[in-house]
Design a protein around this motif. Structure first.
Motif: not given
Ligand SMILES: [Zn+2]
Length: 512
Positions: A122-134
């Motif tokens: 049972d899986t939830h998918f999330f979206v986030a913006r990749m932090p700059e410089g990592q």
């Protein structure tokens, strides 16, 4: 995306998003003290978001966290932290004065694994913006070969069998590929997940397993034939042999596929040897198709029911009767434009019932596609045989004058009130979630009507041949001649409703 270990017990070697199992610590009071949440993120969402960020950190060394001044942590900050899951992210965050940036994490969708698979998730998918410089760096124990890849490229390589992925990942990327920028995705997700939770179902096509989500046309049929999953139901169109849908319901598709008939006309056979049979829509007058129906019903045919008088539905009735008996039922059209050759021996009126053993087929007069159109409800099973009033996979043509859009919508509204569990259409697979499907059809027609009104408002008084290019600008030009019939149906509806008028061959909007 990263690649799973070739020795993983589940989905070895496939490309996935970073992630993992929810840990009890993800929702502990200690952890929730070091998170930065958004208003409206409930405790469950917070815990799932923490798990997503924790796993991204452990597996890839990416961390969405604010430092004590509220800035996103940098690669240098990260290098001082311990990625080992045993080190515990919560205590490290607390010691460094960081807060986990779950306010930057957006819920995309939820997938529940198919009922027939040995291991379920049972899986939830999330979206986030990749932090700059990592810079992502795989842990090389669970995840390997991290790669930045656009949804389109991943899907392209997957279709070339050059990028292994499992079904939920593929479908998630299809959804993401619709968006051109990260901002566009995040703006959409601010209102919540784009799609309801999904739990796919499997069938077969050309002998190979194929999986389908709720929005895919075959889903309802898989739900009907194997409610608990585990089926190997063949979805290929069968012209040679009847397909069992339930113990006492079969479908045999006539070999008349085409533009107007989709895969062909579905003839449905209801009943059993003891109770006798009803055949709904015997189809076009094709001797081989009739012979195949006759082979199933033998001399036990009692009712031949035609949903309407169109040539792909009833002409086989006399031939079938000659070979197998039975009484031809149906409702001739009203007005002037129905097919006068269609002459059922027994007129079915709204509410009439045909008994087959313990089963009841109730006739529902549903004008709109044809003035004499009837649907049939198999009452004990809550199955609606919808003829051409509702079909799976394409839009029903409303062709005036025998077709009428006001009638069509009123009939849909009436069908919406019935306790239907599945719709068995004359063209296409079984349809599940009837209320949702019917509401979508009504919304689709009303959406088109709004577009017709907008187009008329822009052009002013206008001939139908010009109006069609505007009102159906989203439809391929090759289909405009056909679309013009539906456009006429919309205009006649609007005329009946006092919104438009026809003068000197030009349609015009009337003031409200
Ligand atoms: Zn048809």
């Amino acid at each position: 995306m990263t690649r799973r270990s070739l020795t993983a017990s589940f989905a070895p070697g496939v490309f996935v998003f970073p992630g993992g199992t929810l840990d009890p610590a993800d929702s502990s009071p200690e952890t929730l003290r070091v998170v930065a949440a958004r208003p409206g993120q409930d405790l469950d969402t917070q815990a799932f978001s923490v798990a997503a960020l924790r796993e991204a950190f452990e597996e890839l060394g990416i961390l969405l966290a604010y430092d004590s001044s509220g800035r996103m942590v940098t690669q240098q900050d990260l290098d001082r932290l311990e990625r080992d899951p045993n080190a515990g992210i919560t205590s490290q965050l607390a010691a460094a004065g960081y807060r986990l940036a779950i306010d930057q994490v957006w819920h995309l969708r939820r997938w529940i694994t198919d009922r027939d698979l040995p291991r379920r998730f049972d899986t939830h998918f999330f979206v986030a913006r990749m932090p700059e410089g990592q810079e992502p760096l795989a842990d090389e124990t669970e995840q390997f070969e991290p790669v930045w890849i656009s949804p389109r490229e991943a899907l392209e390589r997957h279709s070339r069998r050059d990028f292994a992925m499992i079904f939920p990942t593929v479908r998630t990327l299809h959804g993401l590929a619709e968006y051109r920028t990260v901002n566009a995705i995040l703006a959409t997700l601010a209102d919540g997940p784009t799609e309801p939770a999904s739990c796919p179902r499997a069938g077969t096509l050309k002998g190979a397993e194929a999986r389908f989500a709720e929005s895919d046309p075959p889903f309802g049929e898989l739900e009907l034939v194997a409610p608990d999953g585990g089926g190997s139901h063949a979805l290929d169109w069968q012209y040679e042999r009847p397909v069992p849908l339930l113990r006492h319901v079969w479908r045999l598709t006539a070999p008349n596929p085409g533009m107007m008939t989709g895969p062909g006309t579905n003839s449905y056979i209801v009943g059993d040897h003891d109770a006798g049979f009803a055949v709904i829509d015997p189809g076009p007058d094709d001797p081989e198709h009739v012979a195949r129906i006759a082979a199933l019903v033998g001399d036990r045919l009692r009712y031949i029911v035609c949903t309407h008088d169109h040539p792909d539905h009833w002409p086989a009735a006399p031939r079938l009767q000659a070979s197998s008996g039975g009484v031809i039922h149906g409702l001739p059209g009203a007005g002037q434009h129905f097919d006068r050759n269609f002459f059922p021996e027994n007129k079915l009126h709204d509410g009439d019932c045909l008994r087959i053993g313990d089963s009841t087929l109730r006739a529902l007069h549903t004008p709109g596609h044809a003035s004499g159109h009837i649907c049939l409800m198999l009452e004990e099973d809550h199955l609606l045989f919808s003829g051409d009033h509702i079909i799976n996979g394409s839009t029903v043509v409303i062709d005036p004058p025998d077709g009428n859009m006001n009638d069509y919508l009123a009939s849909l509204q009436r069908l919406l009130e019935l306790p239907t569990k599945f719709i068995l259409p004359a063209h296409g697979w079984v349809i599940g979630e009837p209320a949702q499907a019917i509401r979508a059809l009504i919304a689709h027609r009303l959406g088109r009507e709004a577009k017709v009104i907008r187009a008329l408002a822009e052009t002013g008084p206008c001939e139908i041949t010009q109006l069609v290019t505007r009102a159906y600008s989203d439809v391929p030009v090759a289909l405009h001649q056909l679309a013009q019939r539906s456009l006429l149906a919309h205009l006649e509806k609007l005329s009946e409703n006092g919104r438009v008028a026809l003068r000197d061959n030009r349609w015009r909007l009337l003031e409200k």
